[in-house]
Motif scaffolding. Structure first.
Motif, short mmCIF file in Angstrom:
data_model
loop_
_atom_site.label_atom_id
_atom_site.label_comp_id
_atom_site.label_asym_id
_atom_site.label_seq_id
_atom_site.Cartn_x
_atom_site.Cartn_y
_atom_site.Cartn_z
N GLY A 32 0.82 -1.21 0.00
CA GLY A 32 0.00 0.00 0.00
C GLY A 32 0.85 1.25 0.00
O GLY A 32 0.55 2.22 -0.71
N ALA A 33 1.91 1.26 0.79
CA ALA A 33 2.79 2.43 0.84
C ALA A 33 3.48 2.64 -0.50
O ALA A 33 3.64 3.78 -0.94
CB ALA A 33 3.82 2.27 1.95
N ARG A 34 3.85 1.58 -1.16
CA ARG A 34 4.53 1.71 -2.45
C ARG A 34 3.60 2.31 -3.50
O ARG A 34 4.01 3.18 -4.27
CB ARG A 34 5.04 0.34 -2.92
CG ARG A 34 5.68 0.34 -4.28
CD ARG A 34 6.95 1.17 -4.29
NE ARG A 34 7.48 1.27 -5.62
CZ ARG A 34 7.56 2.39 -6.32
NH1 ARG A 34 7.14 3.52 -5.82
NH2 ARG A 34 8.08 2.39 -7.53
N THR A 35 2.35 1.87 -3.53
CA THR A 35 1.42 2.42 -4.52
C THR A 35 1.07 3.87 -4.18
O THR A 35 0.94 4.69 -5.09
CB THR A 35 0.15 1.57 -4.62
OG1 THR A 35 -0.47 1.47 -3.33
CG2 THR A 35 0.44 0.18 -5.14
N GLY A 47 1.20 15.11 -4.25
CA GLY A 47 2.64 15.22 -4.11
C GLY A 47 3.16 14.96 -2.70
O GLY A 47 4.28 14.48 -2.52
N PHE A 48 2.34 15.25 -1.69
CA PHE A 48 2.79 15.02 -0.31
C PHE A 48 3.04 13.54 -0.04
O PHE A 48 3.84 13.19 0.83
CB PHE A 48 1.77 15.58 0.69
CG PHE A 48 0.47 14.85 0.72
CD1 PHE A 48 0.25 13.87 1.67
CD2 PHE A 48 -0.53 15.13 -0.19
CE1 PHE A 48 -0.96 13.19 1.72
CE2 PHE A 48 -1.74 14.45 -0.16
CZ PHE A 48 -1.96 13.48 0.79
N LEU A 49 2.39 12.66 -0.81
CA LEU A 49 2.63 11.23 -0.63
C LEU A 49 3.95 10.78 -1.26
O LEU A 49 4.50 9.76 -0.87
CB LEU A 49 1.49 10.42 -1.26
CG LEU A 49 0.13 10.55 -0.59
CD1 LEU A 49 -0.92 9.84 -1.43
CD2 LEU A 49 0.17 10.01 0.81
N GLY A 50 4.43 11.53 -2.22
CA GLY A 50 5.65 11.15 -2.93
C GLY A 50 6.92 11.71 -2.34
O GLY A 50 7.98 11.61 -2.95
N ARG A 51 6.84 12.31 -1.17
CA ARG A 51 8.05 12.85 -0.53
C ARG A 51 8.80 11.76 0.20
O ARG A 51 8.23 10.99 0.96
CB ARG A 51 7.67 13.95 0.45
CG ARG A 51 7.14 15.17 -0.23
CD ARG A 51 7.05 16.33 0.73
NE ARG A 51 6.26 17.39 0.11
CZ ARG A 51 5.13 17.85 0.59
NH1 ARG A 51 4.66 17.39 1.73
NH2 ARG A 51 4.47 18.79 -0.04
N THR A 58 12.48 6.63 4.40
CA THR A 58 11.18 6.02 4.11
C THR A 58 10.24 7.06 3.49
O THR A 58 10.43 8.26 3.69
CB THR A 58 10.49 5.50 5.39
OG1 THR A 58 10.29 6.58 6.28
CG2 THR A 58 11.29 4.41 6.05
N PRO A 59 9.20 6.61 2.81
CA PRO A 59 8.14 7.53 2.39
C PRO A 59 7.10 7.63 3.51
O PRO A 59 6.06 6.97 3.48
CB PRO A 59 7.58 6.85 1.14
CG PRO A 59 7.80 5.40 1.37
CD PRO A 59 9.08 5.31 2.18
N SER A 60 7.39 8.40 4.53
CA SER A 60 6.57 8.42 5.76
C SER A 60 5.11 8.74 5.52
O SER A 60 4.23 8.10 6.10
CB SER A 60 7.16 9.44 6.74
OG SER A 60 8.44 9.07 7.10
N HIS A 61 4.83 9.75 4.70
CA HIS A 61 3.43 10.10 4.46
C HIS A 61 2.67 8.95 3.78
O HIS A 61 1.52 8.68 4.11
CB HIS A 61 3.32 11.36 3.61
CG HIS A 61 3.84 12.58 4.31
ND1 HIS A 61 4.95 13.25 3.90
CD2 HIS A 61 3.40 13.21 5.42
CE1 HIS A 61 5.17 14.26 4.70
NE2 HIS A 61 4.25 14.26 5.65
#
Length: 65
Positions: A32-35, A47-51, A58-61
């Motif tokens: 789920g985090a990867r997608t 864009g906040f998810l791709g930070r 890690t992609p924390s958001h």
């Protein structure tokens, strides 16, 4: 299992179910985090998810979502 192998058999099956559940949860979180991360990288609205968090690497958001 309790009828066939007693209390030990019931505990063994319960342990196998718990291990399987934890493995499925782990896979679901990372998939789920990867997608979500890919969605954030591809679409500016999300864009906040791709930070990428350099400090934690890690992609924390995306993980939180």
């Amino acid at each position: 299992m309790r009828r066939a192998f007693g209390e030990a058999g019931a505990w063994f099956i319960s342990l196998l179910i718990a291990i399987s559940t934890l493995g499925a949860i782990n896979a679901t979180i990372f998939t789920g985090a990867r997608t979500n991360y890919a969605l954030g990288r591809d679409f500016p609205l999300f864009g906040f998810l791709g930070r990428w968090q350099d400090r934690r690497n890690t992609p924390s958001h995306a993980l939180l979502l």
